[in-house]
Design a protein around this motif. Structure first.
Motif, PDB file in Angstrom:
ATOM      1  N   LEU B 170     -56.491  82.410  47.530  1.00 43.43           N
ATOM      2  CA  LEU B 170     -55.834  82.016  48.876  1.00 43.43           C
ATOM      3  C   LEU B 170     -54.826  82.840  49.562  1.00 43.43           C
ATOM      4  O   LEU B 170     -54.884  83.101  50.755  1.00 43.43           O
ATOM      5  CB  LEU B 170     -54.619  80.703  48.377  1.00 43.43           C
ATOM      6  N   ALA B 171     -54.221  83.827  48.417  1.00 43.40           N
ATOM      7  CA  ALA B 171     -53.282  84.814  49.076  1.00 43.40           C
ATOM      8  C   ALA B 171     -54.162  85.854  49.891  1.00 43.40           C
ATOM      9  O   ALA B 171     -53.840  86.095  51.060  1.00 43.40           O
ATOM     10  CB  ALA B 171     -52.450  85.427  48.038  1.00 43.40           C
ATOM     11  N   ILE B 172     -55.399  86.070  49.433  1.00 50.39           N
ATOM     12  CA  ILE B 172     -56.188  87.182  50.190  1.00 50.39           C
ATOM     13  C   ILE B 172     -56.653  86.703  51.429  1.00 50.39           C
ATOM     14  O   ILE B 172     -56.638  87.455  52.468  1.00 50.39           O
ATOM     15  CB  ILE B 172     -57.342  87.530  49.160  1.00 50.39           C
ATOM     16  N   ARG B 173     -57.135  85.314  51.533  1.00 51.58           N
ATOM     17  CA  ARG B 173     -57.453  84.695  52.634  1.00 51.58           C
ATOM     18  C   ARG B 173     -56.460  84.813  53.729  1.00 51.58           C
ATOM     19  O   ARG B 173     -56.698  84.863  54.906  1.00 51.58           O
ATOM     20  CB  ARG B 173     -58.220  83.411  52.383  1.00 51.58           C
ATOM     21  N   PHE B 174     -55.272  84.241  53.194  1.00 48.38           N
ATOM     22  CA  PHE B 174     -54.181  83.987  54.248  1.00 48.38           C
ATOM     23  C   PHE B 174     -53.743  85.336  54.596  1.00 48.38           C
ATOM     24  O   PHE B 174     -53.409  85.673  55.987  1.00 48.38           O
ATOM     25  CB  PHE B 174     -53.021  83.563  53.266  1.00 48.38           C
ATOM     26  N   ALA B 175     -53.719  86.625  53.872  1.00 44.79           N
ATOM     27  CA  ALA B 175     -53.291  87.753  54.306  1.00 44.79           C
ATOM     28  C   ALA B 175     -54.039  88.581  55.404  1.00 44.79           C
ATOM     29  O   ALA B 175     -53.915  88.974  56.406  1.00 44.79           O
ATOM     30  CB  ALA B 175     -53.078  88.627  52.929  1.00 44.79           C
ATOM     31  N   SER B 176     -55.483  88.362  55.041  1.00 38.41           N
ATOM     32  CA  SER B 176     -56.444  88.528  55.799  1.00 38.41           C
ATOM     33  C   SER B 176     -56.425  88.190  57.372  1.00 38.41           C
ATOM     34  O   SER B 176     -56.744  88.755  58.266  1.00 38.41           O
ATOM     35  CB  SER B 176     -57.894  88.471  55.337  1.00 38.41           C
ATOM     36  N   GLU B 177     -55.901  86.914  57.195  1.00 40.93           N
ATOM     37  CA  GLU B 177     -55.920  86.080  58.506  1.00 40.93           C
ATOM     38  C   GLU B 177     -54.587  86.594  59.101  1.00 40.93           C
ATOM     39  O   GLU B 177     -54.654  86.583  60.481  1.00 40.93           O
ATOM     40  CB  GLU B 177     -56.140  84.630  58.224  1.00 40.93           C
ATOM     41  N   HIS B 178     -53.570  86.708  58.570  1.00 36.74           N
ATOM     42  CA  HIS B 178     -52.051  86.528  59.234  1.00 36.74           C
ATOM     43  C   HIS B 178     -51.432  87.928  59.129  1.00 36.74           C
ATOM     44  O   HIS B 178     -50.545  88.061  60.081  1.00 36.74           O
ATOM     45  CB  HIS B 178     -51.400  85.250  58.724  1.00 36.74           C
ATOM     46  N   VAL B 179     -51.735  88.477  58.123  1.00 36.64           N
ATOM     47  CA  VAL B 179     -50.969  89.797  57.967  1.00 36.64           C
ATOM     48  C   VAL B 179     -51.254  90.734  59.267  1.00 36.64           C
ATOM     49  O   VAL B 179     -50.372  91.366  59.834  1.00 36.64           O
ATOM     50  CB  VAL B 179     -50.977  90.720  56.744  1.00 36.64           C
ATOM     51  N   PRO B 180     -52.470  90.616  59.927  1.00 43.03           N
ATOM     52  CA  PRO B 180     -52.745  91.570  60.981  1.00 43.03           C
ATOM     53  C   PRO B 180     -51.871  91.128  62.255  1.00 43.03           C
ATOM     54  O   PRO B 180     -51.720  92.131  63.093  1.00 43.03           O
ATOM     55  CB  PRO B 180     -54.013  91.511  61.195  1.00 43.03           C
ATOM     56  N   SER B 181     -51.504  89.968  62.280  1.00 44.55           N
ATOM     57  CA  SER B 181     -50.555  89.752  63.382  1.00 44.55           C
ATOM     58  C   SER B 181     -49.351  90.012  63.605  1.00 44.55           C
ATOM     59  O   SER B 181     -48.485  89.774  64.444  1.00 44.55           O
ATOM     60  CB  SER B 181     -50.819  87.914  63.756  1.00 44.55           C
ATOM     61  N   LEU B 182     -48.798  90.536  62.491  1.00 46.26           N
ATOM     62  CA  LEU B 182     -47.503  91.095  62.566  1.00 46.26           C
ATOM     63  C   LEU B 182     -47.401  92.499  63.238  1.00 46.26           C
ATOM     64  O   LEU B 182     -48.352  93.212  62.891  1.00 46.26           O
ATOM     65  CB  LEU B 182     -46.797  91.475  61.034  1.00 46.26           C
ATOM     66  N   SER B 183     -46.791  92.593  64.139  1.00 44.71           N
ATOM     67  CA  SER B 183     -46.408  93.693  64.953  1.00 44.71           C
ATOM     68  C   SER B 183     -45.634  94.888  64.147  1.00 44.71           C
ATOM     69  O   SER B 183     -46.140  96.266  64.408  1.00 44.71           O
ATOM     70  CB  SER B 183     -45.697  93.376  66.178  1.00 44.71           C
ATOM     71  N   ASP B 184     -44.897  94.561  63.451  1.00 44.76           N
ATOM     72  CA  ASP B 184     -44.162  95.734  62.430  1.00 44.76           C
ATOM     73  C   ASP B 184     -45.034  96.160  61.334  1.00 44.76           C
ATOM     74  O   ASP B 184     -45.331  95.357  60.689  1.00 44.76           O
ATOM     75  CB  ASP B 184     -42.961  95.050  62.057  1.00 44.76           C
ATOM     76  N   ARG B 185     -45.614  97.277  61.411  1.00 45.64           N
ATOM     77  CA  ARG B 185     -46.451  97.790  60.418  1.00 45.64           C
ATOM     78  C   ARG B 185     -45.742  98.156  58.853  1.00 45.64           C
ATOM     79  O   ARG B 185     -46.715  97.760  58.088  1.00 45.64           O
ATOM     80  CB  ARG B 185     -47.182  99.193  61.020  1.00 45.64           C
ATOM     81  N   VAL B 186     -44.561  98.141  58.972  1.00 48.56           N
ATOM     82  CA  VAL B 186     -43.595  97.928  57.752  1.00 48.56           C
ATOM     83  C   VAL B 186     -43.989  96.705  57.223  1.00 48.56           C
ATOM     84  O   VAL B 186     -44.483  96.855  55.856  1.00 48.56           O
ATOM     85  CB  VAL B 186     -42.272  98.637  57.889  1.00 48.56           C
ATOM     86  N   GLN B 187     -44.001  95.796  57.947  1.00 49.88           N
ATOM     87  CA  GLN B 187     -44.148  94.299  57.336  1.00 49.88           C
ATOM     88  C   GLN B 187     -45.429  94.273  56.875  1.00 49.88           C
ATOM     89  O   GLN B 187     -45.701  93.678  56.007  1.00 49.88           O
ATOM     90  CB  GLN B 187     -43.613  93.254  58.213  1.00 49.88           C
ATOM     91  N   ARG B 188     -46.353  94.581  57.429  1.00 53.92           N
ATOM     92  CA  ARG B 188     -47.624  94.584  57.249  1.00 53.92           C
ATOM     93  C   ARG B 188     -48.188  95.451  55.960  1.00 53.92           C
ATOM     94  O   ARG B 188     -48.710  94.933  54.974  1.00 53.92           O
ATOM     95  CB  ARG B 188     -48.691  95.218  58.487  1.00 53.92           C
ATOM     96  N   PHE B 189     -47.384  96.771  55.777  1.00 58.72           N
ATOM     97  CA  PHE B 189     -47.870  97.403  54.584  1.00 58.72           C
ATOM     98  C   PHE B 189     -47.146  96.654  53.446  1.00 58.72           C
ATOM     99  O   PHE B 189     -47.595  96.475  52.365  1.00 58.72           O
ATOM    100  CB  PHE B 189     -47.046  98.689  54.706  1.00 58.72           C
TER     101      PHE B 189
END
Lengths: 491, 494
Positions: B170-189
């Motif tokens: 679930l975490a992998i699917r959620f991260a794949s879907e929503h983390v890219p929408s974070l504009s702050d790349r530090v938060q993405r990292f």
């Protein structure tokens, strides 16, 4: 009496536990055995037993207001189930049902958490320690019946009543016993007790204090004392002194606050030193916590330095404790250093108390060292009368109260004078004075000493149920520049 | 449970103690709590947490024999939650089962409770609903929600340990879907790295999927682009994982190793130590983002292991040659954490070895049993006492006691005890100041490697080159994998 206890033990044996004023050593051992026999699920059982009796009489306005005899046996049962945490439950009922209830409750709590690996691996045999002994039990104290206490009260009231004054007071005799016993690690024990246990010990304490006031409520005198031995307390002398102080304290005048030369009677010295004596532990400054003994951080060694070895008081001041001193008997812990301790010697901070682990891990020994649970302060040979005679202008203080700390590093505190404050002019007591609030530090006081008198036993009892002895022997001192900051309306 | 015995004296006779009339004995309150009657989410959370704690305690307590499967490893982490916890969560959460109508303000409690009740579909729906409720430009809120969801799925939130197993899929699917929408790349990292590092701990079977490989690559590329300012922000925001104790460079190193691929990494060791060291050092330099000297914390992989110096040897005769022994695959196990055998308590806890120490000792024992050909040397410095025992404890006696303690955990390896010089501060202070231990100094490699774990271990190849340096734990398989390769290499004549 209806026997509400269900047990297979002969009733006479149980009776010895309930009707005796304090539990005996055999009683305590039997409680541990019974508790452990009731245990389920394996593991270890320990009991911490505080058994105390207290007889007291209190009077006010020349009449006895209460006279009681109380006793309690508090048994804290601990169970450590296998892999469980320590669960404890407390009871003061010693019948089977109650004790078993405490055991079950402790087991339930033990099962709420887990500590895995207790006792796993090799451990060497436990070291044995010899506890020092000192005089802490008096049959005279234990045997002071309620009738005798009544007679004492009568004798203390009579002088004040004869003079038309109002006497109030409190007399208490107490006996207590304590034992911390457990079944843990029998294979490691080198003797009967593990070093963290408290083998059975018992002690007595007596205290007597009286306050005399005039009917107008404008003058007050106090005197009192405490000791493990009732035979060492001169109750009639307390009554006389309190009465004389009251008579002399009538018609007080108000003075301007400011700095005065003061003669602190021994009780006042002890009251002020309370702030100092409880700081005598080295872990506090050496862990970098602010306090009177922290000095500086040593970057080269990477540790906090304390003021050990530095001069912190007048060179006439020595504060120490000696187990062999009959006035200073205390209940020592098993791992405590079994010899006298000097915290301040000729004004120099010579040692501080420490925990067992500090000694083993950082110092050279394998004991704990006590802080000033009981202590003696050095004195001189100047009598109180001589101090007064050589004072051009100053104040004579009976005692202090309501002390509150203001600064942890300087030990600056504030409090009130009470129960007798007099002005001294040209070597004579001339007037009674209204009480002041003072703002002072015991460290400042001990550095401003002009004269010291002979140390005497003072009033320093413990008040909580089953608490241990805290004797103090302290001199009167004359001090310059003692700071009084405001007048107060207290008498 | 107390009845205060207070006797009023009228006649001066001492009365026997008796309970006062009307007093009742303490009775335990009703035990059968019914979670289905709870009306607040907080109550459900507390009840589920209690069920979990009681379950753990009872299972541990039921086993009276010391079990050396201490700590939680990847396998036990992946076990399903016990029925007691699941049923408690379900009973209570019936009232909050409608995802569309539950209050979103309770989101942070509802999400782990849905997972505890094994209502994963509801958990996903709730997470989606919460994401949808984030206002359009509320970047900080979006980052917080994403972070919360990923941590909850991984059961990394404090006290959420009733979420088992961690929902990695679930975490992998959620991260794949929503983390890219974070504009702050530090938060993405931060979000990617947290997930990737978690997966790295869980074993290989999670790492070889295309989705995870993609995430690892994305994370590695992000890591490559981090500026110094970015790194400082990461340390500040990610304390515990990336902060001083979970050092950022170490975590990045682990990510780069995953990116390279675990098998490829191990294959390089099969090929030669030089290949493995080269790859490790390249990844380390990449993780540092600058020259090693600028960081101050190096990595001993590839260094020649210093010889062990000791005044007292037990289980080894110095005439038989130095340690580490040339030509042997060796493990140097340094007892760095003095509190494992030196912490003193003045209560019954004096007879207790902290769990982290026990875990490490058992880990070492397992390696010893699994690899009889592995040459283990245990290294320690003297403390001046052993636990609560100090009187008469000379360095020789201390060595004997330490050896006995190690053997009680099944560790039979030779013990090298260095006897440090010490001096005491002048009286009345009197504290003992120890000189630096030679082995500790040597194996700190000029203070670039910190020795601070219960057992700091160094794995050496037959030429005495350090292959791996880390703390021994009860379940980490890294040492075992590498040892197996080294021993296999020797057999194959590599």
């Amino acid at each position: 009496m209806t026997d509400l206890r269900r047990t297979n033990e002969p009733v006479e044996e149980l009776q010895s536990e309930v009707s005796a004023r304090i539990l005996t050593e055999a009683d305590c051992e039997r409680i541990l055995q019974r508790a452990h026999a009731m245990a389920r699920g394996g593991g270890d059982t320990s009991v911490t037993i505080t058994s105390w009796w207290q007889g007291e009489i209190r009077w006010g306005r020349n009449r006895v207001t209460s006279s009681t005899d109380r006793q309690n046996h508090v048994v804290m049962v601990s169970r450590m189930m296998p892999n469980g945490v320590r669960g404890t439950a407390q009871t003061n009922q010693l019948d089977d049902e109650s004790l078993e209830g405490a055991v079950r409750a402790a087991e339930r709590i033990s099962g709420f958490g887990s500590v895995v690996g207790r006792g796993v691996g090799y451990y060497p045999p436990l070291p044995s320690y010899e506890r020092p002994t000192s005089a802490i039990w008096s049959d005279a104290t234990y045997g002071l019946t309620d009738e005798a206490r009544g007679e004492v009260a009568r004798a203390l009231i009579a002088p004040a009543e004869d003079k038309g004054m109002l006497s109030a007071g409190y007399l208490e005799v107490r006996a207590a016993a304590r034992a911390v016993l457990s079944t843990a690690f029998p294979e490691l024990r080198n003797g009967k007790h593990a070093f963290w246990e408290q083998p059975y010990i018992r002690w007595t304490q007596a205290q007597c204090s009286t306050t005399v006031r005039n009917p107008a409520g404008t003058a007050s005198g106090w005197a009192g004392g405490s000791s493990y031995d009732w035979g060492r307390l001169d109750a009639p002398a307390f009554a006389e002194r309190a009465l004389q102080k009251c008579l002399a304290a009538q018609n007080p005048v108000s003075l301007e606050p400011g700095r005065y030369t003061v003669i602190l009677e021994p009780q006042a010295v002890c009251d002020l030193l309370e702030l100092l004596t409880r700081t005598f532990m080295r872990e506090h400054p050496e862990n970098g916590n602010p306090g009177p003994w922290r000095l500086v951080y040593d970057d080269a060694l990477g540790l906090w330095r304390s003021k050990l070895g530095l001069k912190v008081a007048d060179e006439r001041v020595t504060i120490s404790h000696d187990f062999t001193d009959p006035d200073l008997g205390i209940v020592a812990s098993t791992v405590e250093e079994p010899r006298s301790v000097t915290w301040i010697e000729r004004g120099i901070l010579k040692s501080l108390g420490h925990l067992l682990k500090t000694d083993i891990q950082s110092l050279d020994g394998w004991h704990s060292r006590r802080y000033a649970v009981g202590y003696r302060m050095s004195g001189g040979d100047t009598s109180l009368e001589e101090m007064i005679r050589t004072t051009r202008r100053g104040l004579l203080v009976t005692r202090l109260s309501n002390l509150r700390g203001l600064d942890v590093e300087s030990l600056l505190a504030t409090g009130l004078t009470r129960d007798g404050l007099w002005l001294i002019e040209d070597g004579k007591i001339t007037k009674a004075v209204n009480n002041f609030r003072f703002t002072e530090s015991p460290l400042f006081v001990l550095n401003n000493i002009e004269q010291l008198g002979e140390p005497v036993r003072v009033f320093r009892p413990t008040r909580g149920e089953g608490e241990q002895l805290t004797p103090a022997v302290v001199p009167p001192i004359k001090v310059r520049d003692f700071s009084f900051t405001s007048l107060v309306g207290a008498v | 449970m107390r009845s205060y015995l207070s006797l009023a004296l009228a006649s001066g006779l001492l009365l026997a103690a008796a309970p006062a009339v009307g007093q009742t004995r303490f009775a335990w309150p009703e035990q059968g709590a019914d979670p289905s009657r709870y009306t607040h989410v907080e109550e459900c959370y507390a009840a589920t947490y209690r069920a979990r704690e009681l379950d753990v305690a009872q299972r541990l307590g039921a086993d009276r024999v010391w079990s050396d499967t201490v700590g939680t490893g990847p396998r036990s982490d992946e076990e399903r939650q016990t029925s007691v916890v699941v049923e408690t969560a379900r009973a209570c959460m019936q009232r909050f089962a409608n995802v569309d109508s539950v209050a979103l303000r309770d989101f942070s409690l509802l999400l782990p409770l849905y997972l505890a009740a094994e209502w994963d579909d509801r958990a996903q729906a709730l997470a989606a609903r919460r994401i949808a409720a984030v206002p359009k430009d509320a970047e900080a809120e979006l980052a917080a929600v994403v972070d919360t969801v990923i941590r909850t799925y991984l059961a990394e939130q404090p006290r959420d340990d009733f979420v088992r197993p961690p929902r990695i899929g679930l975490a992998i699917r959620f991260a794949s879907e929503h983390v890219p929408s974070l504009s702050d790349r530090v938060q993405r990292f931060l979000n990617y790295a947290r997930l990737i590092l978690f997966i790295g701990e869980m074993g290989e079977r999670w790492q070889d999927t295309a989705l995870v490989r993609g995430l690892v690559e994305t994370t590695a590329r992000l890591a490559d682009s981090l500026t110094t300012a970015d790194r400082d922000r990461i340390v500040e925001l990610g304390t515990g994982v990336f902060g001083p104790d979970g050092d950022l460079a170490v975590q990045l190193y682990a990510i780069y190793n995953m990116f390279f691929g675990r098998q490829a990494f191990l294959d390089s060791l099969r090929q030669s130590t030089a290949a493995f060291v080269k790859l490790s050092r390249e990844n380390w330099a990449r993780a540092l983002g600058g020259p090693p000297e600028s960081y101050g914390w190096g990595m001993p992989i590839g260094e020649k292991a210093p010889p062990i110096e000791a005044e007292i040897w037990l289980g080894h005769d110095e005439k038989d040659g130095p340690r580490p022994a040339p030509g042997r695959i060796s493990l140097i196990a340094i007892l760095s954490d003095w509190s494992c055998r030196g912490q003193v308590d003045d209560n019954e806890d004096a007879v207790y070895t902290p769990a982290r120490c026990t875990q490490a000792l058992i880990g070492l024992r397992r390696l010893q049993e699994r690899f009889p050909k592995l040459d283990i040397t245990v290294v320690a410095e003297n403390l001046g006492h052993f636990k609560y025992l100090k009187e008469g404890v000379t360095p020789e006696r201390e060595a004997e006691l330490t050896k006995k303690w190690l053997e009680s955990f099944g560790i039979r390896a030779p013990l090298a005890l260095t006897v440090r010089d010490s001096w005491t501060l002048p009286a009345p202070d009197g504290r003992r100041i120890w000189s630096e231990d030679e082995n500790m100094a040597n194996y700190s490699f000029g203070k670039s490697w910190r020795l601070l774990r219960p057992i700091d271990a160094f794995l050496l190849d037959e030429d005495g080159i350090i292959i791996h340096a880390a703390g021994i734990s009860g379940y980490d398989e890294t040492f075992a994998e590498l040892i197996e390769i080294l021993l296999g290499r020797g057999r194959a004549g590599v």
